[in-house]
Scaffold this motif. Structure first.
Motif, PDB file in Angstrom:
ATOM      1  N   GLU A  34      65.101  -4.599 -18.340  1.00  0.00           N
ATOM      2  CA  GLU A  34      64.414  -3.407 -18.835  1.00  0.00           C
ATOM      3  C   GLU A  34      62.899  -3.553 -18.701  1.00  0.00           C
ATOM      4  O   GLU A  34      62.206  -2.605 -18.304  1.00  0.00           O
ATOM      5  CB  GLU A  34      64.790  -3.150 -20.290  1.00  0.00           C
ATOM      6  CG  GLU A  34      66.234  -2.698 -20.475  1.00  0.00           C
ATOM      7  CD  GLU A  34      66.606  -2.523 -21.937  1.00  0.00           C
ATOM      8  OE1 GLU A  34      65.793  -2.935 -22.792  1.00  0.00           O
ATOM      9  OE2 GLU A  34      67.692  -1.987 -22.208  1.00  0.00           O
TER      10      GLU A  34
ATOM     11  N   GLU B 122      61.870  -3.153 -15.058  1.00  0.00           N
ATOM     12  CA  GLU B 122      61.903  -1.750 -14.644  1.00  0.00           C
ATOM     13  C   GLU B 122      60.692  -0.982 -15.171  1.00  0.00           C
ATOM     14  O   GLU B 122      60.114  -0.143 -14.472  1.00  0.00           O
ATOM     15  CB  GLU B 122      63.195  -1.092 -15.130  1.00  0.00           C
ATOM     16  CG  GLU B 122      64.448  -1.606 -14.405  1.00  0.00           C
ATOM     17  CD  GLU B 122      65.714  -1.003 -14.954  1.00  0.00           C
ATOM     18  OE1 GLU B 122      65.642  -0.318 -16.001  1.00  0.00           O
ATOM     19  OE2 GLU B 122      66.784  -1.210 -14.345  1.00  0.00           O
ATOM     20  N   LYS B 123      60.286  -1.291 -16.420  1.00  0.00           N
ATOM     21  CA  LYS B 123      59.100  -0.645 -16.988  1.00  0.00           C
ATOM     22  C   LYS B 123      57.848  -1.038 -16.221  1.00  0.00           C
ATOM     23  O   LYS B 123      56.981  -0.198 -15.961  1.00  0.00           O
ATOM     24  CB  LYS B 123      58.963  -1.027 -18.466  1.00  0.00           C
ATOM     25  CG  LYS B 123      60.019  -0.411 -19.370  1.00  0.00           C
ATOM     26  CD  LYS B 123      59.825  -0.845 -20.806  1.00  0.00           C
ATOM     27  CE  LYS B 123      60.893  -0.252 -21.716  1.00  0.00           C
ATOM     28  NZ  LYS B 123      60.734  -0.702 -23.126  1.00  0.00           N
TER      29      LYS B 123
ATOM     30  N   LYS C 163      69.340  -8.525 -20.278  1.00  0.00           N
ATOM     31  CA  LYS C 163      69.171  -7.086 -20.396  1.00  0.00           C
ATOM     32  C   LYS C 163      67.731  -6.729 -20.730  1.00  0.00           C
ATOM     33  O   LYS C 163      67.142  -5.806 -20.138  1.00  0.00           O
ATOM     34  CB  LYS C 163      70.117  -6.537 -21.473  1.00  0.00           C
ATOM     35  CG  LYS C 163      70.033  -5.026 -21.627  1.00  0.00           C
ATOM     36  CD  LYS C 163      71.003  -4.538 -22.683  1.00  0.00           C
ATOM     37  CE  LYS C 163      70.908  -3.018 -22.835  1.00  0.00           C
ATOM     38  NZ  LYS C 163      71.823  -2.506 -23.878  1.00  0.00           N
TER      39      LYS C 163
END
Length: 225
Positions: A76, A79-80, A72
Motif C-alpha cells: 500500500e 502504491e501511494k 500488505k
C-alpha cells in the motif's frame, strides 16, 4: 263347527342387493404428500444452515500472519509513493509547458497547440534571397525552416500566414515570402517548408509566433536563438 279366524300375514318384499360398487374417485393420501413436502423443506434448511456455518467459520477463524500484514502495508505504501510521484511529475511537466508557452520553446523543440505540432528545424540569415530581392537598409533576411505535424485525430489546415515573427523591438510582422504552400494534413501527416522574414540586422531576440488558425488568439512562441 268351529270357526277359526284366519289372519293373513303379509310379508314385505325382500330386497336383494349386490356387492358395493367401487368408487371412481382417486384415493387421497394427504399424509404421504405432507411428509414429502416437509422432508424437502427440512433438507433445504439444513443445507442453507450448513453453508452459512461454513462462511462464518471461514471469516471468523482466519487471521493473517504478521508477515502478510507487513507485506500488505508495504504494498500500500509503495502504491501511494508511485501515485504521488506520478502526480508530481505531471505537475512539473504542466508547469514546464506553461513556462515554455509564456517564454517560448527552444530552437529544435516542438510546440503543441490544438494538435498542431510545430518545430523550428534551422535558421539562417542572408543579405539577399536572389539577385533581384534585397532587404531594406539596416535589415537582413531571416530564413526559418519549420515542420508542422498533425498530432490530432482530425484533419488540420496549414498555411504560411499562420506564422509571424516578433523581434526585440516588439514588432510583429508577416513573412516576406515562403515556399510553404497552403494545404491540409491528415492525422500523423507532416509538412516542412521555409519562411523568409525581413528583420533588423543582428536582432538578439527573435521569436516565431504560430497561431493554429487565422481567427484564434491562442499562439505558441518558438525561439530562434
Amino acid at each position: 263347527m268351529e270357526n277359526h279366524n284366519t289372519r293373513k300375514i303379509e310379508h314385505a318384499p325382500i330386497k336383494v342387493e349386490g356387492p358395493p360398487k367401487e368408487s371412481k374417485q382417486p384415493v387421497k393420501t394427504p399424509g404421504c404428500l405432507n411428509f414429502v413436502a416437509w422432508s424437502a423443506i427440512i433438507l433445504v434448511v439444513i443445507v442453507l444452515m450448513s453453508l452459512g456455518k461454513d462462511d462464518v467459520e471461514t471469516t471468523s477463524t482466519y487471521q493473517p500472519t504478521p508477515e502478510e500484514v507487513a507485506q500488505k502495508i508495504k504494498t500500500e505504501n509503495e502504491e501511494k509513493e508511485k501515485a504521488a510521484k506520478a502526480a508530481a511529475e505531471l505537475e512539473a511537466k504542466k508547469k514546464a509547458e506553461e513556462e515554455k508557452a509564456a517564454n517560448g520553446y527552444a530552437l529544435g523543440e516542438t510546440g503543441v497547440i490544438h494538435g498542431h505540432k510545430v518545430k523550428v528545424n534551422s535558421i539562417r540569415k542572408e543579405s539577399r534571397i536572389n539577385e533581384f530581392e534585397k532587404p531594406a537598409k539596416g535589415k537582413e533576411f531571416v530564413i526559418v525552416s519549420v515542420t508542422i505535424e498533425n498530432g490530432s485525430n482530425e484533419e488540420i489546415s496549414y498555411d504560411p500566414w499562420l506564422f509571424d515573427i516578433l523581434n526585440s523591438q516588439g514588432q510583429i510582422t508577416n513573412p516576406h515570402s515562403s515556399n510553404l504552400e497552403t494545404g491540409k494534413l491528415i492525422p500523423g501527416g507532416k509538412v516542412t517548408g521555409e519562411l523568409v522574414f525581413e528583420q533588423p540586422i543582428g536582432d538578439p531576440k527573435l521569436q516565431v509566433i504560430y497561431k493554429w488558425n487565422l481567427f484564434s488568439k491562442e499562439t505558441i512562441k518558438l525561439n530562434l536563438q
